[in-house]
Design a protein around this motif. Structure first.
Motif, mmCIF file in Angstrom:
data_model
loop_
_atom_site.group_PDB
_atom_site.id
_atom_site.type_symbol
_atom_site.label_atom_id
_atom_site.label_comp_id
_atom_site.label_asym_id
_atom_site.label_seq_id
_atom_site.Cartn_x
_atom_site.Cartn_y
_atom_site.Cartn_z
ATOM 1 N N GLU A 98 -1.968 3.481 -4.906
ATOM 2 C CA GLU A 98 -1.688 2.533 -3.823
ATOM 3 C C GLU A 98 -2.785 2.550 -2.774
ATOM 4 O O GLU A 98 -3.166 1.505 -2.244
ATOM 5 N N ARG A 99 -3.291 3.727 -2.471
ATOM 6 C CA ARG A 99 -4.352 3.831 -1.466
ATOM 7 C C ARG A 99 -5.602 3.086 -1.916
ATOM 8 O O ARG A 99 -6.211 2.337 -1.145
ATOM 9 N N ASN A 120 -5.870 0.662 -3.944
ATOM 10 C CA ASN A 120 -5.653 -0.753 -4.226
ATOM 11 C C ASN A 120 -4.962 -1.492 -3.077
ATOM 12 O O ASN A 120 -4.455 -2.596 -3.272
ATOM 13 N N ARG A 121 -4.953 -0.896 -1.902
ATOM 14 C CA ARG A 121 -4.307 -1.560 -0.773
ATOM 15 C C ARG A 121 -5.123 -2.765 -0.316
ATOM 16 O O ARG A 121 -6.343 -2.826 -0.485
ATOM 17 N N SER A 122 -4.429 -3.711 0.269
ATOM 18 C CA SER A 122 -5.095 -4.910 0.783
ATOM 19 C C SER A 122 -5.696 -4.614 2.149
ATOM 20 O O SER A 122 -5.353 -3.620 2.805
ATOM 21 N N ASP A 147 -3.420 -3.910 5.128
ATOM 22 C CA ASP A 147 -2.759 -2.603 5.270
ATOM 23 C C ASP A 147 -3.683 -1.530 5.833
ATOM 24 O O ASP A 147 -3.277 -0.375 5.973
ATOM 25 N N LYS A 148 -4.911 -1.904 6.172
ATOM 26 C CA LYS A 148 -5.867 -0.913 6.651
ATOM 27 C C LYS A 148 -5.758 -0.723 8.164
ATOM 28 O O LYS A 148 -5.287 -1.599 8.893
ATOM 29 N N GLU A 164 -11.579 -0.112 -1.418
ATOM 30 C CA GLU A 164 -11.357 1.332 -1.381
ATOM 31 C C GLU A 164 -11.804 2.021 -2.668
ATOM 32 O O GLU A 164 -12.144 3.214 -2.669
#
Length: 307
Positions: free
Chosen positions: A156-157, A159-161, A164-165, A210
């Motif tokens: 998830e980290r 591949n986060r959008s 979400d950062k 990421e």
């Protein structure tokens, strides 16, 4: 004379690649490639000091700078990114070109050279610490854990959008770049505009993919890596940052410091003061070595050393 700078996009199978060009397109081409989590802007201090007889094309790799990401979900490997170079070469229809890389960009250069032989006429490596990621057989389990398992354990980290950062003020973001890279404020500001986007309320966020933090390198043994590299026939210049050398980042590839290891007598290396990003932070010193090599290859450095 100041080189004219232009910027535009070229199409790749997965999206757009952003490039920055300096100079006259009729001059011999130099493909310029940055490292992980960077942009072509970091080369501006160096390009300004290099010979004006070349056409410099700075590629921003997928998920870096203003280039589109590769499709989400999948891991990124070194060989995937190598194809980005081929997209650019095909776009310009180059028969041959000089290659100038920094950090991970160096690894992309020598993998491209053995994948598409005859295209690169000279290769310049600026602190290629990723070459030091050689994997002796007894370290294969560690390589798998760090290169493969870690990605899926933090899926998830990676591949986060962007939404979400974490967000930053402009000043915080500039300070972060300066501390992480050692850049001057001027270079940090030039980089900032290429690697961030507005996040509302006067804040910004970084746009790096990421997955660039975890590009998978093939588990080459030190012996295999030595064979691949030392058997290249084109002129090679390797510039090592003294800080990286002192931190023992090349302990698994000592052949880099032994010019006699190259049977074609085509490799020269120089250790220069500074840290990993010496191309941006010590551009004046780096240019004194890169310029004669660009113009005259190995002979340019050998003749310079005799003066």
């Amino acid at each position: 004379m100041v080189l004219l700078e232009k910027e535009w996009y070229i199409e790749a199978p997965w999206g757009r690649l952003c490039i920055i060009a300096w100079g006259d397109c009729c001059d011999p081409p130099v493909l310029v490639c940055h490292g992980a989590k960077d942009s072509a802007a970091s080369f501006r201090p160096l390009i300004k000091l290099l010979p004006k007889k070349f056409y410099y094309i700075g590629l921003e790799l997928p998920g870096n700078g203003r280039s589109d990401r590769m499709p989400g979900g999948l891991m990124l490997g070194l060989h995937d990114l190598v194809y980005s170079l081929q997209v650019l070469v095909k776009h310009f229809r180059w028969d041959s070109f000089v290659y100038l890389g920094h950090s991970m960009g160096c690894s992309l250069g020598y993998i491209y050279n053995i994948s598409y032989p005859g295209k690169i006429s000279k290769i310049i490596q600026l602190d290629p610490i990723t070459m030091g990621f050689a994997v002796p057989a007894d370290r294969f389990p560690l390589w798998y854990k760090m290169a493969i398992a870690r990605y899926f354990e933090n899926y998830e980290r990676y591949n986060r959008s962007n939404n979400d950062k974490r967000t930053y003020t402009r000043e915080e973001a500039i300070d972060k770049i300066m501390k992480r890279r050692g850049f001057t404020e001027e270079v940090a500001v030039e980089t900032l505009v290429r690697v961030t986007e507005p996040a509302g309320d006067g804040l910004i966020r970084f746009t790096f993919d990421e997955r660039v933090n975890l590009v998978t390198y093939p588990p080459m043994s030190p012996e295999y890596l030595r064979k691949l590299f030392t058997e290249m026939t084109i002129p090679i210049l390797t510039i090592i940052a003294e800080e990286s050398k002192n931190r023992n980042r090349y302990k698994d590839v000592p052949f880099v410091f032994d010019e006699d290891s190259f049977p074609n007598k085509n490799h020269r290396w120089r250790a220069l003061p500074g840290g990993h990003d010496l191309h941006a932070n010590n551009a004046d010193i780096v240019a004194t070595i890169v310029a004669p090599f660009l113009l005259h290859g190995v002979a340019g450095l050998d003749n310079k050393s005799k003066l």
